[in-house]
Design a protein around this motif. Structure first.
Motif, short mmCIF file in Angstrom:
data_model
loop_
_atom_site.label_atom_id
_atom_site.label_comp_id
_atom_site.label_asym_id
_atom_site.label_seq_id
_atom_site.Cartn_x
_atom_site.Cartn_y
_atom_site.Cartn_z
N TYR A 93 -1.35 5.44 4.29
CA TYR A 93 -1.19 4.77 5.60
C TYR A 93 -2.17 5.27 6.64
O TYR A 93 -2.84 4.48 7.31
CB TYR A 93 0.24 4.99 6.14
CG TYR A 93 1.27 4.07 5.51
CD1 TYR A 93 0.92 3.17 4.51
CD2 TYR A 93 2.59 4.12 5.94
CE1 TYR A 93 1.86 2.35 3.94
CE2 TYR A 93 3.55 3.29 5.37
CZ TYR A 93 3.18 2.42 4.36
OH TYR A 93 4.12 1.60 3.80
N GLN A 94 -2.25 6.61 6.77
CA GLN A 94 -3.09 7.16 7.84
C GLN A 94 -4.55 6.77 7.68
O GLN A 94 -5.22 6.44 8.64
CB GLN A 94 -2.97 8.68 7.82
CG GLN A 94 -2.28 9.21 9.05
CD GLN A 94 -2.54 10.69 9.22
OE1 GLN A 94 -2.74 11.41 8.24
NE2 GLN A 94 -2.56 11.13 10.45
N ARG B 264 0.83 -1.19 0.00
CA ARG B 264 0.00 0.00 0.00
C ARG B 264 0.88 1.25 0.00
O ARG B 264 1.84 1.34 0.75
CB ARG B 264 -0.87 -0.04 1.25
CG ARG B 264 -1.82 1.12 1.37
CD ARG B 264 -2.65 1.00 2.64
NE ARG B 264 -3.58 -0.11 2.57
CZ ARG B 264 -3.83 -0.93 3.57
NH1 ARG B 264 -3.21 -0.81 4.71
NH2 ARG B 264 -4.69 -1.90 3.42
N PRO B 265 0.57 2.24 -0.84
CA PRO B 265 1.40 3.44 -0.88
C PRO B 265 1.35 4.18 0.46
O PRO B 265 0.31 4.21 1.12
CB PRO B 265 0.76 4.29 -1.99
CG PRO B 265 -0.39 3.53 -2.51
CD PRO B 265 -0.52 2.24 -1.82
N GLU B 266 2.49 4.78 0.79
CA GLU B 266 2.62 5.43 2.08
C GLU B 266 1.58 6.52 2.30
O GLU B 266 1.11 6.73 3.42
CB GLU B 266 4.03 6.03 2.16
CG GLU B 266 4.68 5.76 3.50
CD GLU B 266 6.10 6.28 3.49
OE1 GLU B 266 6.89 5.77 2.67
OE2 GLU B 266 6.39 7.18 4.28
N ILE B 267 1.22 7.16 1.21
CA ILE B 267 0.30 8.30 1.31
C ILE B 267 -1.07 7.88 1.87
O ILE B 267 -1.83 8.68 2.39
CB ILE B 267 0.15 8.97 -0.09
CG1 ILE B 267 -0.48 10.36 0.03
CG2 ILE B 267 -0.65 8.11 -1.05
CD1 ILE B 267 -0.30 11.20 -1.21
N SER C 196 -5.41 3.36 8.95
CA SER C 196 -5.16 3.01 10.35
C SER C 196 -6.51 2.85 11.05
O SER C 196 -7.53 3.35 10.58
CB SER C 196 -4.26 4.05 11.02
OG SER C 196 -4.70 5.33 10.74
N THR D 77 -2.93 3.69 -6.93
CA THR D 77 -3.38 4.23 -5.64
C THR D 77 -4.90 4.07 -5.50
O THR D 77 -5.40 3.70 -4.44
CB THR D 77 -3.00 5.73 -5.54
OG1 THR D 77 -1.61 5.85 -5.78
CG2 THR D 77 -3.35 6.29 -4.17
#
Ligand code: ADP
Ligand code: MG
Length: 696
Positions: free
Chosen positions: A7-8, A2-5, A11, A680
């Motif tokens: 992550y939030q 999964r792209p870091e952008i 969560s 994405t």
């Protein structure tokens, strides 16, 4: 990965301020486990508040934001008497009323002698102004947190709108700017904003119109979701097609023999579907095709002829049914014709055991058998084909999408090669077919063999049940057989069974030994045994919950009675009705309803009386009840959409399908700038399992 952008967004919801363990559990059930799931949980209503400085009678029943001074608390000593707080707003006395109010909390929120700003619906009570349970209480410093427009979310017990709103403010603030994945000209033409701005807008309604599914904000989000769905399916489809298939071509000699053995000629609709299947099998790629045809449209012969072609090409073929009874039924229909055409046909089910099983499996493995009819038992590891060329799966909505390909793994090289044909009797509207089966090509048998009389369909008030039961005497005397389907009781199999047992008893009173009972709590072989007795005519009235085998053919069955028909989906009623009038005798279907019916309910039952066109019925069902209901979401592996609505957004779906095809034609691996943005998107809508097909 999964792209870091993102992550939030992915969560857990518990990361948000104010969401403790208790709320986490509730919100997970309501919307989902991750913050992104809350973002898809869009508001369904709106509270518009007026900021007022003084209270006037014309404000009654309006939502107001008002500044007040707290005068005196009047805690309640009695559970039935509310906790009241006397206040003043300008010159007007105003009472705040709380049922089961907690004194400590209220005194802290609204201390006597102080100024507060509250919002709520203004009421009149005993000549005074009153607000019951203000929805916001603020101080001068926090006054701005009371919104003039407050979105109202679909909620569950224990989660208040204020709680959800507080969470919404947080996730909206953390939305990242994602690169645009949509075609610029489409975005301009439709008047869309970016993904982020659209999501913010969808969560910030200011008029009732904003809940319309066609607002640019909601349409854009729906399109994104549909595009992710279509892109994922197209990736699977392309990867399947890329796998080396094999060309199953024959001279037609076996097919000729099968056709000659048939007591009828194929309809044009059957011939058309068959032609598509034959061409697909003959092509160099592998076939992944859905054959749709209403109950009784004659799919079985089409399947047999396709299998015959596989045999002509030197391969074996198999057809798998969802239940033991259906497998037997297929075997009984297919085996005599196969034998006449010189093919060896075997049946493999869970009942096949011991020495016989060993023998059968050996014959299969050495290639002495051409056709195999079976159940799930075919999946067992020791079932090995000599050279499987074609796998047919019948009534696939019972199997689930994941099993679609498991059978094809029985091919020679363990993976590619095997052509797959899925048959379903549930007419699937085009929009739904695109989203649920978009990875497959589709053939349709749209017309039934000639000479079928329409089933006489009538709606009757349940109050006349006794008369209906009495009336069966005549049918029984004529040697006909009857299905009596009992209501589906929402979420309670126990109640289902109780209702069926009660009806069984009533009918047994009238007809004694001729009545049988079948329901979901019986063991599979008990169900089988009762079903067989009904087929053999030892039982003449079969009381059942909806477990009746969808595909079972009992030519003598002429009457279908459905209790509480208003509780069933139209497609389901249509399927049940398709069980009768198959043997040349005229069929009757009685829809017993518990009145009075609403206008919609009347209209729904009316459609059934009007038409036997399964596709039209399915379209209506999709419109009235949604996709999950139509196919049974869990069983079908149907994608559940978070924002998109297949009925409201069908125009967008078509665009998304074409778009997905074009995208992958131009950028097969999604490497380009737009391609990367689309990856994405796939992660965003959790269609990332499709990404593995990019490498292949
Ligand atoms: P389904 O599509 O529900 O599986 P079946 O294949 O079981 O339908 O066919 C229903 C019945 O119609 C069977 O008895 C079959 O023999 C008969 N049938 C199939 N095709 C024709 C045809 N072209 N003409 C007349 N009868 C047919
Ligand atoms: Mg069938």
């Amino acid at each position: 990965m999964r792209p870091e952008i993102l992550y939030q967004l992915f969560s857990p919801v518990s990361k948000l301020t104010g969401i403790g363990p208790r709320l986490t559990a509730l919100i997970e059930k309501l919307a989902g486990p991750n913050i992104i799931d809350l973002a898809w949980h869009l508001p369904s209503g709106l509270v518009t508040r007026q900021q007022v400085t003084s209270l006037t009678p014309d404000l009654i029943d309006q939502n107001v934001i008002v500044t007040l001074r707290v005068d005196q608390h009047q805690p309640s000593r009695n559970r039935r008497v509310p906790y009241r707080i006397q206040c003043h707003a300008g010159d007007s006395p105003l009472t705040l009323t709380f049922f089961n109010g907690r004194e400590g909390y209220l005194r802290q929120q609204l201390p006597e002698g102080q100024e507060r700003i509250v919002s709520g619906k203004l009421e009149e009570y005993a000549g005074d102004y009153q607000i019951t349970h203000p929805d916001h209480i603020a101080t001068n410093e926090t006054a701005a947190t009371i919104p003039t427009f407050e979105p109202v979310y679909p909620l569950t017990a224990g989660v208040t709108n204020a709680t959800f709103l507080k969470a919404a403010r947080q996730f909206l603030a953390m939305l990242p700017d994602l690169p645009e994945w949509n075609d610029a000209s489409l975005v301009t033409r439709e008047g869309w904003k970016s993904w982020k701005d659209s999501l913010i807008e969808a969560h910030s309604p200011t008029t009732e119109v904003d809940f319309d599914r066609s607002t640019p904000a909601r349409a854009r989000l729906a399109y994104d979701e549909l595009l992710a769905n279509q892109l994922a399916l197209e990736l699977v489809r392309r990867s399947m097609k890329r796998k080396p298939g094999r060309s199953l071509v024959g001279k037609g000699e076996v097919r000729e023999k099968v056709r000659a053995a048939l007591p009828f000629t194929l309809t044009a609709a059957q011939n058309n579907a068959l032609k598509e299947i034959e061409d697909d099998m003959a092509g160099p790629h592998r076939m992944l095709r859905l054959l749709q045809g209403d109950v009784g449209s004659g799919k079985t012969v089409v399947a047999l002829l396709a299998m015959a072609q596989a045999v002509e090409a030197g391969a074996q073929a198999t057809i798998m049914a969802p239940t033991e009874i259906l497998a037997h039924q297929h075997f009984n229909a297919i085996e005599p014709l196969a034998t006449e055409a010189g093919l060896k046909c075997l049946l493999i089910t869970g009942r096949l055991k011991g020495k016989k099983r060993t023998e059968v499996l050996a014959e299969l493995e050495c290639g002495a058998v051409d056709l195999v009819v079976g159940t799930h038992a075919l999946f067992q590891e020791d079932v090995r084909f000599h050279d499987l060329g074609l796998a047919i799966i019948d009534e696939q909505h019972r199997f689930g999408v994941h099993q679609r390909l498991a059978l094809s793994a029985k091919g020679r090289d363990g993976n590619g090669g095997v052509d797959v044909l899925v048959m379903t009797a549930t007419p699937i509207p085009r929009t739904l077919a695109l989203t649920a089966y978009g990875d497959m090509d589709v053939s349709i048998i749209a017309e039934k063999p000639p000479g079928r009389k329409p089933v006489d369909t009538r709606a009757i008030d349940l109050a006349r049940l006794d008369a209906v039961a009495e009336g069966l005497k005549r049918k029984l005397a004529a040697g006909e057989r009857i299905y009596w389907v009992c209501p589906l009781v929402e979420e309670s199999q126990v109640l289902d069974v109780a209702a069926a047992e009660e009806r069984f008893t009533t009918l047994q009173h009238l007809y004694g030994e001729q009545v049988g009972l079948i329901h979901g709590r019986l063991k599979a072989d008990e169900k089988d045994a009762t079903m067989r007795r009904f087929m053999a005519g030892e039982i003449k009235i079969l009381v059942a919950t909806t477990v009746i085998e969808v595909g079972v053919d009992v030519p003598e069955a002429t009457v279908m009675i459905i209790e509480h028909a208003e509780r069933f989906g139209l497609a389901q009623l249509h399927q049940l009705r398709g069980r009768v009038g198959r043997g040349g005798l005229e069929g009757t279907c009685l829809l017993l309803y518990s009145g009075p019916l609403s206008e919609t309910q009347k209209a729904r039952l009316g459609i059934l009386r009007e038409t036997e066109d399964g596709f039209r019925i399915a379209e209506e069902d999709l419109r009235l009840r949604g996709a999950g209901e139509l196919l049974g979401t869990r069983q079908s592996g149907l994608p559940e959409f978070k924002v998109a609505d297949l009925h409201a957004h069908s125009r967008l779906l078509t665009i998304a399908r074409d778009d997905a095809r074009l995208i992958l034609e131009k950028d097969r691996k999604l490497d380009g700038k737009r391609g990367k943005a689309l990856k994405t998107l796939l992660y965003l809508f959790e269609r990332d399992s499709a990404i593995k097909y990019l490498s292949g």
